[in-house]
Design an enzyme around this catalytic site. Sequence first.
Site, PDB file in Angstrom:
ATOM      1  N   ASP A  59       0.821  -1.215   0.000  1.00  8.83           N
ATOM      2  CA  ASP A  59       0.000   0.000   0.000  1.00  8.83           C
ATOM      3  C   ASP A  59       0.853   1.263   0.000  1.00  8.83           C
ATOM      4  OD1 ASP A  59      -2.373  -1.476   0.016  1.00  8.83           O
ATOM      5  OD2 ASP A  59      -2.395  -1.596   2.195  1.00  8.83           O
ATOM      6  N   GLU A 165      -9.376  -1.835   4.512  1.00  9.77           N
ATOM      7  CA  GLU A 165      -9.023  -1.414   5.866  1.00  9.77           C
ATOM      8  C   GLU A 165      -9.980  -0.347   6.390  1.00  9.77           C
ATOM      9  OE1 GLU A 165      -4.173  -2.012   5.450  1.00  9.77           O
ATOM     10  OE2 GLU A 165      -5.123  -0.141   4.836  1.00  9.77           O
TER      11      GLU A 165
END
Length: 291
Positions: A59, A165
């Site tokens: 990420d 997330e």
Amino acid sequence: MSEIYTTNDRLGTDRHEEGFLTDPIEAERVRAEVVSFVRQCVEEADAEGVVVPMSGGIDSTVTAAVAAAALEPDRVLALGLPCHKTEYPDTSDARTIATGLGIEHREIQLRGLLDRFEERVASTLGSTADQDVTGNVVARLRMVCAYYAANTRSALVLGTANRSELLLGYFTKYGDGGADLFPLGDLYKTEIRALAPRVGVPKRIIEKDPTAGFWVGQTDEEDLGATYDVIDRILLRLVDRDEHPETVAAELDVRVDAVEEYGHHCVASAHKRTSPPTPGIGDRVSSTPAR
């Protein structure tokens, strides 16, 4: 969370499943949109550049690569913020990636700050053996450093969280959840894996086990109870398609209570995705002044 499957079968990992933006044409369109988004946000804020908290995982690597594509490399700072007692492999990966992207990399070892915090603050307010609580402290120390760097450079902080997330609340409020923008915030982890090769992320980074890096051996899969391949398929159906948990469980051959638990995480973590509420006295609400 214990075993979530109803049989011994496992879901396949076909990333071209309908609903995910993973085929080459879609991934290229996503790349262009995300790059344009970062460039536009920086221009509108009249900022000098951006700061990317750099962990060495997929990420933050994709975020840094997008930033380097959106701006001149000298306007991007990759900030390594390890907090381990010994050298951690992801730390050296972050340095290597930053060098490859041609962006500046600075590293601050936070272990001393954490030790000092535990000595001065935790000893006064009450120490804890809960690793999650300590992990939240680490995330917030990282946020302080990222914003200090941004303030000294008139820059924006790029958050590295993805849609998976954010929906689950799998981030620390005012920690890694503190950022000026989330370039990957609309993308499931499944989609980020498809995007990563298009911005030059090495295969070894893409295939790493996802981790928040709070302690050695910690992984997202262990914390969340399943891989992102499974979680993303559940969330896509629960959130984007508004399917009933029983329908989702039947389609994916997983336990209904497991699907419901992920749904509960989405609802319970809503406060982490919104601004703190005010009482609304006199029908007053937070708003942007008219120009």
